[in-house]
Write a protein that holds these residues in place. Structure first.
Motif, short mmCIF file in Angstrom:
data_model
loop_
_atom_site.label_atom_id
_atom_site.label_comp_id
_atom_site.label_asym_id
_atom_site.label_seq_id
_atom_site.Cartn_x
_atom_site.Cartn_y
_atom_site.Cartn_z
N TRP A 167 0.81 -1.22 0.00
CA TRP A 167 0.00 0.00 0.00
C TRP A 167 0.85 1.27 0.00
O TRP A 167 0.32 2.38 0.00
N ALA A 168 2.16 1.13 0.00
CA ALA A 168 3.04 2.29 0.13
C ALA A 168 2.81 3.32 -0.98
O ALA A 168 2.70 4.51 -0.71
N TRP A 169 2.73 2.88 -2.22
CA TRP A 169 2.55 3.83 -3.32
C TRP A 169 1.20 4.54 -3.21
O TRP A 169 1.09 5.72 -3.50
N HIS A 170 0.18 3.82 -2.80
CA HIS A 170 -1.13 4.44 -2.58
C HIS A 170 -1.01 5.54 -1.54
O HIS A 170 -1.49 6.67 -1.73
N ASP A 171 -0.35 5.24 -0.44
CA ASP A 171 -0.21 6.20 0.64
C ASP A 171 0.61 7.42 0.21
O ASP A 171 0.28 8.56 0.54
N VAL A 172 1.66 7.18 -0.55
CA VAL A 172 2.47 8.29 -1.07
C VAL A 172 1.63 9.13 -2.04
O VAL A 172 1.74 10.36 -2.05
N GLY A 173 0.78 8.50 -2.81
CA GLY A 173 -0.11 9.23 -3.71
C GLY A 173 -1.06 10.14 -2.94
O GLY A 173 -1.34 11.27 -3.35
N MET A 174 -1.56 9.64 -1.81
CA MET A 174 -2.44 10.49 -1.00
C MET A 174 -1.66 11.66 -0.42
O MET A 174 -2.17 12.79 -0.35
N ALA A 175 -0.43 11.44 -0.02
CA ALA A 175 0.40 12.54 0.48
C ALA A 175 0.65 13.56 -0.63
O ALA A 175 0.64 14.77 -0.39
N GLY A 176 0.84 13.07 -1.85
CA GLY A 176 1.02 13.97 -2.99
C GLY A 176 -0.22 14.82 -3.24
O GLY A 176 -0.11 16.02 -3.53
N MET A 177 -1.39 14.21 -3.11
CA MET A 177 -2.62 14.99 -3.30
C MET A 177 -2.77 16.03 -2.20
O MET A 177 -3.19 17.16 -2.47
N ALA A 178 -2.41 15.69 -0.98
CA ALA A 178 -2.46 16.68 0.11
C ALA A 178 -1.51 17.83 -0.19
O ALA A 178 -1.86 19.01 0.03
N LEU A 179 -0.33 17.53 -0.68
CA LEU A 179 0.62 18.55 -1.07
C LEU A 179 0.03 19.45 -2.16
O LEU A 179 0.11 20.68 -2.10
N ALA A 180 -0.61 18.84 -3.16
CA ALA A 180 -1.20 19.60 -4.27
C ALA A 180 -2.33 20.50 -3.79
O ALA A 180 -2.45 21.65 -4.23
N LEU A 181 -3.16 19.99 -2.90
CA LEU A 181 -4.26 20.81 -2.40
C LEU A 181 -3.75 21.96 -1.53
O LEU A 181 -4.26 23.08 -1.60
N GLU A 182 -2.73 21.69 -0.72
CA GLU A 182 -2.14 22.76 0.08
C GLU A 182 -1.51 23.82 -0.83
O GLU A 182 -1.66 25.03 -0.59
N ALA A 183 -0.83 23.38 -1.87
CA ALA A 183 -0.24 24.33 -2.82
C ALA A 183 -1.33 25.19 -3.44
O ALA A 183 -1.21 26.42 -3.50
N HIS A 184 -2.41 24.57 -3.88
CA HIS A 184 -3.51 25.31 -4.50
C HIS A 184 -4.11 26.31 -3.52
O HIS A 184 -4.41 27.44 -3.89
N SER A 185 -4.26 25.90 -2.27
CA SER A 185 -4.84 26.80 -1.26
C SER A 185 -3.96 28.02 -1.02
O SER A 185 -4.44 29.05 -0.55
N ARG A 186 -2.68 27.92 -1.36
CA ARG A 186 -1.73 29.03 -1.18
C ARG A 186 -1.49 29.81 -2.47
O ARG A 186 -0.59 30.64 -2.54
N GLY A 187 -2.29 29.52 -3.50
CA GLY A 187 -2.14 30.24 -4.76
C GLY A 187 -1.03 29.72 -5.65
O GLY A 187 -0.62 30.38 -6.60
N LEU A 188 -0.53 28.53 -5.35
CA LEU A 188 0.54 27.92 -6.13
C LEU A 188 -0.04 26.87 -7.07
O LEU A 188 -1.07 26.25 -6.79
N GLY A 189 0.66 26.61 -8.15
CA GLY A 189 0.34 25.51 -9.02
C GLY A 189 1.27 24.34 -8.72
O GLY A 189 2.40 24.54 -8.29
#
Length: 193
Positions: A110-132
């Protein structure tokens, strides 16, 4: 450039607004608090048995020589097609996965799945800060490992380009077309089994 999704059902604006741009403002850099905040968001993702199998290699353009050197090492390992559009990214984050559970050494499927979720959290945090943010799958693994000193027991999962939105002028026709293309997804009925 904003590119909100047209959804069949209402979803949170943060999710509808997040997308993967290919144009960044090369004149703006990320401060330490910003890129560390992105990683903070990522580490609060759920993971199997709270294993937290994610690891992150970060490169940031700017005055910090070590971070700038890592930015260059990541950029140099990218496929030419990715290098063309992400040259102005303020930062790169390489997501990596541990292969085994720490407690017993057994494989963690499940490691890759979990890393993918961490990546999505990173992407959403970036978007919330006005970053792409834009995840990539094209790179030379050996070059990336060597350039960053990535241990053999880690899998390279994704390279993320992160930065402030940039102007569309000066883009090649192919990239410009991809930036203007509508965002589409398969309908829920097509992915439900």
């Amino acid at each position: 450039m904003d590119k909100p999704a047209t959804t069949a059902q209402p979803i949170h604006p943060l999710l509808a607004g997040r997308w993967s741009p290919r144009v960044f403002d090369g004149d703006q850099t990320l401060d330490s608090a910003t890129w560390q905040g992105l990683l903070e968001a990522a580490i609060w993702s759920p993971s199997c048995n709270n294993e937290q199998p994610w690891r992150f290699a970060v490169g940031v353009r700017g005055d910090d020589e070590a971070l700038a050197s890592r930015w260059q090492a990541i950029y140099d390992a990218l496929a030419a097609g990715n290098q063309r559009w992400c040259i102005h990214a303020a930062a790169f984050v390489v997501t990596l996965a541990t292969r085994s559970f720490a407690a017993n050494g057994h494989a963690n499927p499940w490691a890759w799945h979990d890393v993918g979720m961490a990546g999505m959290a990173l992407a959403l945090e970036a978007h919330s800060r006005g970053l792409g943010s834009h995840p990539m799958a094209g790179w030379d693994s050996d070059k990336l490992r060597a350039g960053l000193g990535v241990a053999d027991d880690l899998d390279i999962v994704t390279v993320w380009a992160i930065g402030f939105p940039g102007a569309l002028d000066g883009l090649d026709d192919a990239t410009l077309g991809r930036e203007h293309a509508p965002r589409v997804r398969k309908p829920v009925a097509d992915v439900r089994v």
